[in-house]
Write a protein that holds these residues in place. Structure first.
Motif, PDB file in Angstrom:
ATOM      1  N   ILE A   1       0.835  -1.267   0.221  1.00  0.00           N
ATOM      2  CA  ILE A   1       0.127   0.416   0.054  1.00  0.00           C
ATOM      3  C   ILE A   1       0.793   1.465  -0.216  1.00  0.00           C
ATOM      4  O   ILE A   1       0.792   1.126   0.733  1.00  0.00           O
ATOM      5  N   ARG A   2       0.377   2.141  -0.902  1.00  0.00           N
ATOM      6  CA  ARG A   2       1.681   3.446  -0.818  1.00  0.00           C
ATOM      7  C   ARG A   2       0.645   4.789  -0.490  1.00  0.00           C
ATOM      8  O   ARG A   2      -0.361   4.491  -1.178  1.00  0.00           O
ATOM      9  N   ILE A   3       1.851   5.908   0.404  1.00  0.00           N
ATOM     10  CA  ILE A   3       1.586   6.698   0.499  1.00  0.00           C
ATOM     11  C   ILE A   3       1.886   7.640   0.316  1.00  0.00           C
ATOM     12  O   ILE A   3       3.399   7.651   0.181  1.00  0.00           O
TER      13      ILE A   3
ATOM     14  N   ASP B   1      -0.445   9.352 -10.109  1.00  0.00           N
ATOM     15  CA  ASP B   1       0.373   7.904  -9.944  1.00  0.00           C
ATOM     16  C   ASP B   1      -0.829   7.168  -8.917  1.00  0.00           C
ATOM     17  O   ASP B   1      -1.053   7.593  -8.169  1.00  0.00           O
ATOM     18  N   ASP B   2      -1.160   6.807  -9.726  1.00  0.00           N
ATOM     19  CA  ASP B   2      -2.856   5.736  -9.051  1.00  0.00           C
ATOM     20  C   ASP B   2      -2.757   4.673  -8.274  1.00  0.00           C
ATOM     21  O   ASP B   2      -3.599   4.494  -7.626  1.00  0.00           O
ATOM     22  N   LYS B   3      -1.336   4.974  -7.495  1.00  0.00           N
ATOM     23  CA  LYS B   3      -1.070   3.463  -6.343  1.00  0.00           C
ATOM     24  C   LYS B   3      -1.283   3.818  -5.504  1.00  0.00           C
ATOM     25  O   LYS B   3      -0.566   3.518  -4.391  1.00  0.00           O
TER      26      LYS B   3
ATOM     27  N   ALA C   1       5.648  14.491  15.761  1.00  0.00           N
ATOM     28  CA  ALA C   1       4.363  14.101  16.232  1.00  0.00           C
ATOM     29  C   ALA C   1       3.289  14.059  15.633  1.00  0.00           C
ATOM     30  O   ALA C   1       2.528  13.653  15.470  1.00  0.00           O
ATOM     31  N   VAL C   2       2.444  15.718  15.336  1.00  0.00           N
ATOM     32  CA  VAL C   2       1.699  15.344  14.294  1.00  0.00           C
ATOM     33  C   VAL C   2       2.081  14.896  12.614  1.00  0.00           C
ATOM     34  O   VAL C   2       1.140  14.343  12.328  1.00  0.00           O
ATOM     35  N   GLU C   3       3.307  14.609  12.123  1.00  0.00           N
ATOM     36  CA  GLU C   3       3.525  14.572  11.354  1.00  0.00           C
ATOM     37  C   GLU C   3       3.044  12.452  11.653  1.00  0.00           C
ATOM     38  O   GLU C   3       2.636  11.706  10.836  1.00  0.00           O
ATOM     39  N   TYR C   4       3.586  11.914  12.829  1.00  0.00           N
ATOM     40  CA  TYR C   4       3.089  10.562  12.948  1.00  0.00           C
ATOM     41  C   TYR C   4       1.363  10.302  13.069  1.00  0.00           C
ATOM     42  O   TYR C   4       1.353   9.540  12.543  1.00  0.00           O
ATOM     43  N   ASP C   5       1.034  10.601  13.285  1.00  0.00           N
ATOM     44  CA  ASP C   5       0.039  10.643  14.056  1.00  0.00           C
ATOM     45  C   ASP C   5      -0.967  10.777  12.115  1.00  0.00           C
ATOM     46  O   ASP C   5      -2.064  10.180  11.855  1.00  0.00           O
ATOM     47  N   LYS C   6      -0.967  11.665  11.865  1.00  0.00           N
ATOM     48  CA  LYS C   6      -1.488  11.993  10.362  1.00  0.00           C
ATOM     49  C   LYS C   6      -1.722  10.543   9.512  1.00  0.00           C
ATOM     50  O   LYS C   6      -1.918  10.596   8.824  1.00  0.00           O
ATOM     51  N   PHE C   7       0.437  10.656   9.136  1.00  0.00           N
ATOM     52  CA  PHE C   7       0.201   8.941   8.655  1.00  0.00           C
ATOM     53  C   PHE C   7      -0.584   7.522   9.514  1.00  0.00           C
ATOM     54  O   PHE C   7      -1.145   7.136   8.651  1.00  0.00           O
ATOM     55  N   GLN C   8      -0.633   7.712  11.024  1.00  0.00           N
ATOM     56  CA  GLN C   8      -1.595   6.614  11.358  1.00  0.00           C
ATOM     57  C   GLN C   8      -2.786   6.779  11.089  1.00  0.00           C
ATOM     58  O   GLN C   8      -3.600   5.980  11.171  1.00  0.00           O
ATOM     59  N   LEU C   9      -3.757   8.423  11.066  1.00  0.00           N
ATOM     60  CA  LEU C   9      -4.906   8.522  10.510  1.00  0.00           C
ATOM     61  C   LEU C   9      -5.152   8.258   9.089  1.00  0.00           C
ATOM     62  O   LEU C   9      -6.398   7.219   9.195  1.00  0.00           O
ATOM     63  N   ILE C  10      -4.444   8.523   8.043  1.00  0.00           N
ATOM     64  CA  ILE C  10      -4.712   7.607   6.978  1.00  0.00           C
ATOM     65  C   ILE C  10      -4.546   5.808   7.025  1.00  0.00           C
ATOM     66  O   ILE C  10      -5.423   5.052   6.532  1.00  0.00           O
ATOM     67  N   VAL C  11      -3.535   5.054   8.318  1.00  0.00           N
ATOM     68  CA  VAL C  11      -3.639   3.597   7.851  1.00  0.00           C
ATOM     69  C   VAL C  11      -5.391   3.444   8.723  1.00  0.00           C
ATOM     70  O   VAL C  11      -5.392   2.407   8.769  1.00  0.00           O
ATOM     71  N   GLU C  12      -5.631   4.178   9.826  1.00  0.00           N
ATOM     72  CA  GLU C  12      -6.965   4.066  10.145  1.00  0.00           C
ATOM     73  C   GLU C  12      -8.092   3.959   9.680  1.00  0.00           C
ATOM     74  O   GLU C  12      -8.882   2.970   9.149  1.00  0.00           O
ATOM     75  N   ALA C  13      -7.780   4.460   8.641  1.00  0.00           N
ATOM     76  CA  ALA C  13      -8.844   5.226   7.412  1.00  0.00           C
ATOM     77  C   ALA C  13      -8.574   4.258   6.816  1.00  0.00           C
ATOM     78  O   ALA C  13      -9.819   3.443   6.658  1.00  0.00           O
ATOM     79  N   ILE C  14      -7.931   3.751   5.716  1.00  0.00           N
ATOM     80  CA  ILE C  14      -8.208   2.593   5.502  1.00  0.00           C
ATOM     81  C   ILE C  14      -8.464   1.234   5.660  1.00  0.00           C
ATOM     82  O   ILE C  14      -9.066   0.249   5.330  1.00  0.00           O
ATOM     83  N   LYS C  15      -7.438   1.135   7.212  1.00  0.00           N
ATOM     84  CA  LYS C  15      -8.085   0.144   8.262  1.00  0.00           C
ATOM     85  C   LYS C  15      -9.769  -0.296   8.242  1.00  0.00           C
ATOM     86  O   LYS C  15     -10.722  -1.014   7.766  1.00  0.00           O
ATOM     87  N   ILE C  16     -10.503   1.202   8.525  1.00  0.00           N
ATOM     88  CA  ILE C  16     -11.827   1.854   9.377  1.00  0.00           C
ATOM     89  C   ILE C  16     -12.982   1.067   6.660  1.00  0.00           C
ATOM     90  O   ILE C  16     -13.424  -0.057   6.860  1.00  0.00           O
ATOM     91  N   ALA C  17     -12.501   1.643   5.862  1.00  0.00           N
ATOM     92  CA  ALA C  17     -12.487   0.995   5.429  1.00  0.00           C
ATOM     93  C   ALA C  17     -12.712  -0.630   4.021  1.00  0.00           C
ATOM     94  O   ALA C  17     -13.338  -0.644   3.522  1.00  0.00           O
ATOM     95  N   GLY C  18     -11.329  -0.637   4.799  1.00  0.00           N
ATOM     96  CA  GLY C  18     -11.362  -2.710   4.595  1.00  0.00           C
ATOM     97  C   GLY C  18     -10.723  -2.095   2.304  1.00  0.00           C
ATOM     98  O   GLY C  18     -11.287  -2.924   1.926  1.00  0.00           O
ATOM     99  N   SER C  19     -10.320  -1.014   2.175  1.00  0.00           N
ATOM    100  CA  SER C  19     -10.294  -0.850   1.265  1.00  0.00           C
ATOM    101  C   SER C  19      -8.948   0.167   0.943  1.00  0.00           C
ATOM    102  O   SER C  19      -8.764   0.791   1.827  1.00  0.00           O
ATOM    103  N   THR C  20      -8.482   0.178   0.000  1.00  0.00           N
ATOM    104  CA  THR C  20      -7.392   1.211  -0.597  1.00  0.00           C
ATOM    105  C   THR C  20      -7.534   2.214  -1.726  1.00  0.00           C
ATOM    106  O   THR C  20      -6.811   3.536  -2.229  1.00  0.00           O
TER     107      THR C  20
END
Length: 405
Positions: free
Chosen positions: A55-57, A120-122, A330-349
């Motif tokens: 998964i690419r972010i 980059d659509d990936k 700290a806020v950059e770490y959180d931003k990344f982890q929030l995207i990861v959390e949203a991917i988990k909730i969505a079950g999709s990329t």
């Protein structure tokens, strides 16, 4: 007679060959070894491989230019976040990787970086740049690209952009400068001088502070502006001295914050100073040195944060890089982890699915804040009051500013 014998021998040969041929259970319709179950297996393997791709972010930060030090803190934090996520098994059974693009410390650089990542659509989502002026420049590009972007700017107006793809992982300036003014007026006195930068964040913070003073029936005794990137603040400091305030409320970015603290003390101004997150940053404290002692700040994060998640992050960051973490990290770490959390909730990329899932994040405990995204995509809910002592930011209390269900 010979012909008859030859005929009989021929018939016997035909019958014997037929007896040796294997019988089929479906009248000869059973697939032969060359009919392609193997091909189906190859197609499935290709599909499985595609599903197991990383998964690419995307990440936009200042890798070069005058703001590269901020970008260094951010990159260290995001690299650590990637390691944490992948060590825990990744997301949706897949590993995560980041693609960095350098904003060069400029608004134009940020636009170019976003456009490169978005095509980059990936790439499923983007950790956006830190600075408010860059987010202002990116708003239209984000709409066109239709990709989720997380910002950590404190700009009050982000939620009013009406951009369904832009999210603010920060407690914004509609809340924080007013809370700072209310605190210092009660604790230090009602004669307030304001020093602010003329970038979008600084102007918004100054306006919010002035509005809170008016609400309290007060008026600033002096208001002085400077341009981002300025190094000499003599004129502003002389004006503050003439106003003789009880407290100086100062807004600006990290480098300017450090220089202002140092120059105020170098010019003999002993008036208490109170600022926002930049004044509690390691960058500012390192520049100001002993001049930072006693400064108050409302910030998102310090290494000695009362938040358990934040302390774990700070300890790991220090161990890994032999460097104290900064609120930017700290806020950059959180931003990344929030995207990861949203991917988990969505079950999709898929980008749209991630965007929709962001609004479902309610009460997520990050290292710098507790996040609950409202209908405008604004997620920060609290702020930390600190005081700097001997070059170290010391926590005083967490102020819960935004209520959520």
């Amino acid at each position: 007679m010979k012909k008859m014998i030859a005929l009989v021998m021929g018939l016997l040969l035909i019958f014997s060959l037929a007896a040796c041929t294997p019988k089929s259970n479906d009248d000869g319709k059973t697939p032969t070894p060359t009919t392609k179950p193997e091909d189906k297996g190859e197609d499935k393997n290709e599909e499985d491989t595609a599903n197991k791709e990383n998964i690419r972010i995307g990440v936009i930060t200042s890798i070069t230019g005058e703001r590269a030090l901020v970008g260094e803190y951010a990159k260290y934090a995001i690299d650590m976040a990637v390691e944490d996520v992948n060590a825990a098994g990744g997301v949706l059974g897949r590993q995560v990787e980041v693609v960095y693009e350098d904003d060069l410390g400029t608004d134009v650089g940020a636009v170019n970086a976003l456009n490169k990542l978005a095509t980059d659509d990936k790439i499923s989502a983007i950790v956006g740049p830190y600075y408010g002026t860059m987010i202002l420049a990116l708003d239209g590009e984000i709409r066109k690209a239709e990709i989720p972007v997380l910002s950590a700017t404190s700009l009050t107006t982000v939620g009013d952009f009406g951009n369904p793809w832009l999210f603010q992982a920060r407690t914004h300036d509609g809340h924080v400068p007013g809370a700072l003014v209310e605190y210092v007026v009660g604790a230090l006195g009602d004669k307030v001088s304001i020093i602010y930068g003329t970038d979008a964040s600084g102007v918004g913070q100054m306006e919010a502070a002035v509005a809170k003073l008016e609400e309290l029936g007060l008026e600033a005794v002096s208001i002085d502006a400077y341009n981002s990137g300025d190094k000499d603040f003599t004129a502003q400091i002389l004006h503050v001295q003439a106003a003789n305030p009880d407290v100086i409320v100062a807004f600006g970015l990290q480098v300017e914050a450090g220089l202002i603290m140092k120059q105020l003390r170098d010019m003999g101004v002993e008036t208490p100073i109170a600022g926002l997150a930049s004044y509690a940053s390691k960058i500012a404290i390192d520049l100001a040195k002993e001049a930072s002692n006693g400064v108050l700040s409302l910030t998102d994060f310090i290494p000695d944060t009362p938040r358990e998640e934040g302390r774990v992050f700070a300890d790991k960051y220090k161990t890994k890089y032999n460097l104290d973490s900064d609120f930017t990290a700290a806020v950059e770490y959180d931003k990344f982890q929030l995207i990861v959390e949203a991917i988990k909730i969505a079950g999709s990329t898929e980008r749209e699915a991630i965007r929709d899932a962001m609004f479902e994040i309610q009460g997520y405990k990050g290292v710098a804040n507790v996040y609950a995204f409202n209908e405008k995509g604004v997620g920060g809910t609290s702020i930390l009051l600190i005081e700097i002592q001997d070059g170290v930011a010391q926590p005083k209390e967490i102020l819960d500013i935004v209520k959520f269900d």
